[in-house]
Design a protein around this motif. Structure first.
Motif, PDB file in Angstrom:
ATOM      1  N   TYR A  49      -7.743   1.620   0.156  1.00 25.68           N
ATOM      2  CA  TYR A  49      -7.130   1.397   1.473  1.00 25.68           C
ATOM      3  C   TYR A  49      -7.548   2.546   2.377  1.00 25.68           C
ATOM      4  O   TYR A  49      -7.496   3.723   1.975  1.00 25.68           O
ATOM      5  N   GLU A  59      -8.547  -2.862   3.601  1.00 24.40           N
ATOM      6  CA  GLU A  59      -8.282  -2.741   2.172  1.00 24.40           C
ATOM      7  C   GLU A  59      -9.252  -3.648   1.419  1.00 24.40           C
ATOM      8  O   GLU A  59      -9.560  -4.748   1.878  1.00 24.40           O
ATOM      9  N   VAL A  79       0.830  -1.202   0.000  1.00 28.75           N
ATOM     10  CA  VAL A  79       0.000   0.000   0.000  1.00 28.75           C
ATOM     11  C   VAL A  79       0.867   1.255   0.000  1.00 28.75           C
ATOM     12  O   VAL A  79       0.693   2.156  -0.827  1.00 28.75           O
TER      13      VAL A  79
END
Length: 314
Positions: free
Chosen positions: A197, A125, A75
């Motif tokens: 996310y 997420e 991420v």
């Protein structure tokens, strides 16, 4: 577990509030602070927690959880282009009820399971699901939606997520909310099939830190909002149908990288919590609309259970 039963296993829920008044309407949905964009994050593997916090990034998991570190690196290493939150105040009443059986599906962790210490942060997420168009709705503020979010609290609730909204042309939007205040539409652009996310944190001083990223495009927003309504009682990982509308059909959604924090201690979501099942009647006698799988490796899947949307018959 249905909501009535869920309440029975969350004893002595008393929402904490600082007593601070809500901000004036004119400033209610404006961020208190927007973090300075970071143009080169090639050092994310070596970045310390203080540097990450100072630049608006969520904390790195401990090395003892290599799977969590891998997901975090995926991420954060993709967060390449910063955009300001550009908030739009939601209209009307808040769209997210916190005590309404049947509109939530997912997993909720009561703090009684963790020594009654206050929860301070969560993260999740997922891949944003597509929804069918509905010509009866043009205003995304008031249309049926598949709402995915994470946050902390029960009666007072700090939360953030992204909605797939069944307007005449479907819309897809990030948002934040300090319930019972209204929703704030803000964050990067998101579309169906793209990975979202979300990180939410109570940083103290009646302030909430939000980190919202479209992982697919590498675009993110990091900012601080006012948090006059402080909740600490549960960590939530939820799919929702807002405001009593029907739930649009959607493809299976796997919600992963689910973690929550008590101050600086983090925990991975497990199945040792309260499971929420969404039904057409908001109770055990209704048609199941969506139910979460058990949690494995910090992730679970929500499935649309039927061939058509169901109205709210509560």
């Amino acid at each position: 577990m249905y909501f009535a039963a869920a309440l029975a296993v969350i004893p002595n829920i008393v929402a904490f509030s600082s007593g601070a008044p809500a901000p004036p309407r004119a400033t209610w949905c404006q961020p208190l602070r927007v973090f300075t964009p970071v143009t080169d994050l090639r050092t994310e593997r070596a970045a310390g927690q203080d540097w990450l916090a100072a630049n608006g990034f969520p904390p790195r998991p401990p090395a003892s959880r290599p799977d969590a570190v891998r997901l975090w690196l995926n991420v954060i290493s993709r967060a390449r282009r910063f955009v300001a939150p550009d908030p739009v105040c939601g209209t009307g009443r808040s769209r997210r009820a916190t005590v309404y059986s049947g509109n939530w599906g997912g997993h909720v962790v009561p703090k009684s399971d963790y020594g009654n210490a206050s929860f301070t942060a969560t993260q999740s997420e997922w891949v944003q699901p597509a929804v069918p168009a509905d010509s009866g709705y043009t205003n995304y503020n008031n249309a049926p939606a598949v709402s995915l979010w994470t946050g902390v609290g029960v009666t007072n609730l700090m939360q953030a997520g992204a909605d797939s909204i069944a307007t005449a042309t479907p819309r897809y939007k990030f948002w934040t909310e300090d319930y019972p205040q209204n929703i704030i539409w803000e964050g990067p652009a998101i579309g169906p099939g793209q990975t979202a996310y979300v990180y939410t944190e109570n940083v103290g001083g009646n302030q909430a830190h939000y980190f919202l990223e479209n992982v697919t495009t590498g675009v993110y927003s990091a900012f601080i909002n006012a948090l006059p309504y402080v909740g600490t009682d549960a960590a939530n990982f939820v799919i929702e149908r807002p405001d009593g509308d029907y739930l649009p059909s959607f493809s299976p959604v796997t919600v992963k990288d689910n973690h929550f924090w008590q101050n600086h201690s983090s925990y991975q979501l497990t199945s040792a919590n309260v499971k929420w099942i969404m039904t057409s009647s908001c109770g055990p006698g209704g048609t199941v609309l969506t139910a979460p799988s058990e949690v494995s490796g910090g992730q679970f899947t929500d499935n649309w259970s039927h061939s058509r949307p169901f109205a709210n018959n509560c």
